[in-house]
Scaffold this motif. Structure first.
Motif, short mmCIF file in Angstrom:
data_model
loop_
_atom_site.label_atom_id
_atom_site.label_comp_id
_atom_site.label_asym_id
_atom_site.label_seq_id
_atom_site.Cartn_x
_atom_site.Cartn_y
_atom_site.Cartn_z
N PRO A 292 0.88 -1.30 0.09
CA PRO A 292 -0.12 0.08 -0.09
C PRO A 292 0.85 1.22 0.08
CG PRO A 292 -0.77 -1.58 1.56
CD PRO A 292 0.45 -2.06 1.03
N LEU A 293 1.84 1.39 0.92
CA LEU A 293 2.51 2.42 0.92
C LEU A 293 3.47 2.84 -0.35
CD1 LEU A 293 4.24 4.86 2.49
CD2 LEU A 293 5.79 3.02 3.22
N LEU A 294 4.11 1.59 -0.99
CA LEU A 294 4.65 1.93 -2.14
C LEU A 294 3.77 2.28 -3.38
CD1 LEU A 294 7.09 -1.24 -1.88
CD2 LEU A 294 7.84 1.01 -2.00
N HIS A 295 2.50 1.72 -3.53
CA HIS A 295 1.69 1.94 -4.64
C HIS A 295 1.43 3.13 -4.24
CE1 HIS A 295 -2.09 2.47 -6.42
NE2 HIS A 295 -1.65 1.09 -7.08
N GLU A 296 1.31 3.92 -3.18
CA GLU A 296 0.85 5.29 -3.05
C GLU A 296 1.98 6.28 -3.54
OE1 GLU A 296 -0.06 8.63 0.66
OE2 GLU A 296 -0.66 6.53 0.93
N GLU A 297 3.24 5.77 -3.11
CA GLU A 297 4.29 6.48 -3.48
C GLU A 297 4.66 6.63 -5.13
OE1 GLU A 297 6.44 8.67 -1.51
OE2 GLU A 297 4.82 8.72 -0.24
N LEU A 298 4.93 5.45 -5.50
CA LEU A 298 5.42 5.18 -6.57
C LEU A 298 4.40 5.37 -7.88
CD1 LEU A 298 7.35 1.92 -5.96
CD2 LEU A 298 8.31 4.38 -6.16
N VAL A 299 3.06 5.07 -7.70
CA VAL A 299 2.15 5.08 -8.82
C VAL A 299 1.19 6.31 -8.63
CG1 VAL A 299 -0.09 3.91 -9.59
CG2 VAL A 299 1.88 2.47 -8.84
N GLU A 300 0.84 6.43 -7.56
CA GLU A 300 -0.13 7.65 -7.15
C GLU A 300 0.49 9.25 -6.89
OE1 GLU A 300 -2.77 6.82 -4.11
OE2 GLU A 300 -3.30 4.89 -4.69
N LYS A 301 1.37 9.11 -6.07
CA LYS A 301 2.18 10.55 -6.15
C LYS A 301 3.13 10.84 -7.21
CE LYS A 301 1.70 10.84 -1.05
NZ LYS A 301 2.54 10.99 0.26
N ASN A 302 3.78 9.84 -7.72
CA ASN A 302 5.35 10.14 -8.48
C ASN A 302 4.94 9.86 -9.77
OD1 ASN A 302 7.13 11.70 -6.52
ND2 ASN A 302 6.73 9.70 -5.27
N ASN A 303 4.02 8.93 -10.25
CA ASN A 303 3.42 8.19 -11.37
C ASN A 303 4.80 7.79 -11.99
OD1 ASN A 303 0.79 9.52 -11.62
ND2 ASN A 303 1.65 11.33 -11.98
N LEU A 304 5.37 7.04 -11.26
CA LEU A 304 6.80 6.26 -11.87
C LEU A 304 6.13 4.97 -12.81
CD1 LEU A 304 9.36 6.66 -9.05
CD2 LEU A 304 8.96 8.15 -11.28
N LEU A 305 5.29 4.72 -12.54
CA LEU A 305 4.63 3.39 -13.10
C LEU A 305 3.21 3.26 -12.81
CD1 LEU A 305 5.63 -0.10 -11.73
CD2 LEU A 305 6.28 2.10 -10.73
N ASN A 306 2.38 2.43 -13.79
CA ASN A 306 0.86 2.50 -13.37
C ASN A 306 0.57 1.36 -12.71
OD1 ASN A 306 0.75 0.10 -15.21
ND2 ASN A 306 0.58 1.21 -17.05
N SER A 307 -0.61 1.09 -12.19
CA SER A 307 -0.98 0.15 -11.51
C SER A 307 -1.11 -0.92 -11.93
CB SER A 307 -2.62 0.56 -10.69
OG SER A 307 -2.57 1.60 -9.91
N LYS A 308 -1.27 -1.27 -13.13
CA LYS A 308 -1.29 -2.63 -13.64
C LYS A 308 0.29 -3.27 -13.56
CE LYS A 308 -2.94 -5.22 -17.52
NZ LYS A 308 -3.31 -5.34 -18.69
N ASP A 309 1.12 -2.48 -14.08
CA ASP A 309 2.64 -2.83 -14.00
C ASP A 309 3.04 -3.16 -12.54
OD1 ASP A 309 3.11 -2.90 -16.61
OD2 ASP A 309 3.94 -0.87 -16.73
N PHE A 310 2.49 -2.26 -11.75
CA PHE A 310 3.04 -2.23 -9.98
C PHE A 310 2.70 -3.53 -9.34
CE2 PHE A 310 2.01 -1.75 -5.73
CZ PHE A 310 3.37 -1.41 -5.17
N TYR A 311 1.34 -3.90 -9.82
CA TYR A 311 0.70 -5.09 -9.34
C TYR A 311 1.05 -6.32 -10.01
CZ TYR A 311 -2.06 -2.47 -5.80
OH TYR A 311 -2.43 -1.42 -5.11
N LYS A 312 1.48 -6.16 -11.22
CA LYS A 312 2.25 -7.33 -12.06
C LYS A 312 3.35 -7.82 -11.18
CE LYS A 312 4.25 -6.59 -15.77
NZ LYS A 312 4.60 -6.39 -17.15
N PHE A 313 4.29 -6.77 -10.85
CA PHE A 313 5.59 -7.17 -10.26
C PHE A 313 5.27 -7.44 -8.80
CE2 PHE A 313 7.17 -3.26 -12.98
CZ PHE A 313 7.55 -4.20 -13.90
N VAL A 314 4.27 -6.99 -8.12
CA VAL A 314 3.75 -7.78 -6.86
C VAL A 314 3.59 -9.28 -6.90
CG1 VAL A 314 2.25 -7.43 -4.92
CG2 VAL A 314 2.91 -5.53 -5.75
#
Length: 184
Positions: A26-48
């Motif tokens: 949850p913390l990483l999703h908020e920081e990397l996807v929502e706040k800083n737009n470094l990657l999208n949710s689909k890629d993030f959760y694929k990596f998870v």
């Protein structure tokens, strides 16, 4: 800039996460996807998902996948180092000062509180991932079916995992064959 965000995000999540890699999500999703737009949710959760599937620690694998996607090998090294650094330092300090930590109700209460937060982080990660991962009705039906097999029919979890693995491999092979067929 990206490496600074990667380091800060993974360092803080590594510092504040006491229950393993999934609690970081949850913390990483908020920081990397929502706040800083470094990657999208689909890629993030694929990596998870990949991080949970492969052998090794989920947090470090996730850091390597995300870091490589965001900024190549430098990003991977930065995120990986940031993930393990807090645990290394804390374990080093605890090893040195362990004999001086009193066994008091305050210390025991703090450790109990830390353990109590772990399921909340894991539940939040599961709920967030389900919105991305369970985008098809067939996935939702499959999850309910697996839950029924395990909890109502008392099918051993290892048998369900093995069967799920076989079905996944077959599905992947069929999908590959279907894609390779010449178009008519």
């Amino acid at each position: 800039m990206e490496n600074k965000v990667l380091f800060r995000s993974f360092f803080i999540s590594g510092l504040l996460t006491f229950s393993g890699g999934v609690a970081m999500v949850p913390l990483l999703h908020e920081e990397l996807v929502e706040k800083n737009n470094l990657l999208n949710s689909k890629d993030f959760y694929k990596f998870v998902g990949l991080s949970q599937t492969l052998p090794g620690t989920v947090g470090l694998l996730l850091a390597c996948f995300v870091g490589k996607k965001v900024n190549g090998k430098k990003g991977m090294a930065t995120a990986g180092l940031a993930t393990i650094l807090p645990a290394f330092v804390l374990m080093l300090l605890l090893s040195v000062f362990y004999q001086y930590i009193p066994d008091t109700p305050i210390v025991n209460g703090a450790l109990t509180a830390i353990r109590a937060t772990a399921p909340i982080f894991v539940l939040e990660a599961a709920l967030n991932m389900s919105g991305v991962a369970l985008d098809k009705i067939s996935w939702k039906v499959g999850i309910v079916g697996l839950a029924l097999l395990i909890f109502i029919f008392n099918i051993p979890i290892l048998a369900v995992i093995g069967a799920t693995f076989v079905v996944s491999v077959l599905q992947s092979v069929l999908s590959y064959v279907k894609e390779r067929r010449p178009k008519k």
